[in-house]
Design an enzyme around this catalytic site. Structure first.
Site, PDB file in Angstrom:
ATOM      1  N   LEU A  11      46.747  50.672  48.680  1.00 20.91           N
ATOM      2  CA  LEU A  11      45.426  51.301  48.535  1.00 20.91           C
ATOM      3  C   LEU A  11      44.436  50.431  47.761  1.00 20.91           C
ATOM      4  CD1 LEU A  11      45.821  52.077  45.421  1.00 20.91           C
ATOM      5  CD2 LEU A  11      46.483  54.317  46.253  1.00 20.91           C
ATOM      6  N   SER A  12      44.791  49.176  47.504  1.00 26.01           N
ATOM      7  CA  SER A  12      43.927  48.299  46.717  1.00 26.01           C
ATOM      8  C   SER A  12      42.852  47.632  47.567  1.00 26.01           C
ATOM      9  CB  SER A  12      44.763  47.212  46.044  1.00 26.01           C
ATOM     10  OG  SER A  12      43.930  46.179  45.559  1.00 26.01           O
TER      11      SER A  12
END
Length: 198
Positions: A11-12
């Site tokens: 999710l970065s």
């Protein structure tokens, strides 16, 4: 053969901006990549950091400017406020770990597919259908989304512990021979190190 431990989060946004450059550098320089998806938010907590939403407004504003600038610089589509962020990154990480154990596909593409789904395609990477589609895109069996959840959870936890022990405090984070490189903008330095120039 040199091995790069790659600590990343599905999710970065910065892992998304890394694209497939790490894979290109590794292939060009005869290195292998040891992918280690980990819980980035827990990593922040354990290493003295803060979740983006809890940071001082100056840091929040700078992050917003920098993400947009970097995406433009790299020519990548990017949505600063995606519909499905923050979301639960664990399920996509578990699927990644299952794919890693199964073999047969492209792990670099799978990692990028998850981050791209979130930051450029307005998809929820906690959704099983999105996870399955990413697996297929990277050449893996979509049923891996439903398998190995216990092993995935154990590995995900262990990867977090190893990240902290290795000195990783963000993502993407690359460790090779004790040398640490933080951020997608350090891939150039990582390559120079592989070439014996740093």
């Amino acid at each position: 053969m040199a091995t790069i431990d790659y600590y990343f989060a599905t999710l970065s946004p910065y892992c998304y901006l890394a694209g497939l450059r790490l894979e290109e550098v590794a292939a060009k320089n005869g290195a292998q990549i040891n992918y280690k998806p980990f819980d980035l938010l827990q990593g922040f907590t354990l290493t003295g950091g803060m979740a983006p939403k809890d940071r001082h407004i100056s840091r929040i504003e700078y992050r917003a400017q920098e993400l947009v600038r970097q995406a433009k610089k790299l020519g990548l589509p990017f949505n600063l406020k995606p519909a499905h962020w923050p979301t639960n990154g664990a399920l996509s990480a578990y699927a990644f770990i299952a794919a890693q154990n199964a073999g047969g596909g492209d792990l670099g593409l799978l990692a990028h597919s998850f981050t791209r789904a979130c930051w450029a395609e307005e998809k929820d990477i906690a959704n099983e259908e999105v996870i399955r589609a990413c697996l297929v895109e990277a050449g893996f069996n979509p049923d891996l989304a439903d398998s190995g959840l216990l092993l995935g959870a154990e590995t995900y936890t262990r990867n977090l512990e190893e990240a902290v022990e290795a000195g990783a405090f963000g993502a993407p984070f690359y460790v090779i021979e004790g040398q640490r490189f933080w951020g997608q903008d350090r891939i150039v330095d990582l390559e120079l190190y592989l070439q014996g120039k740093l």
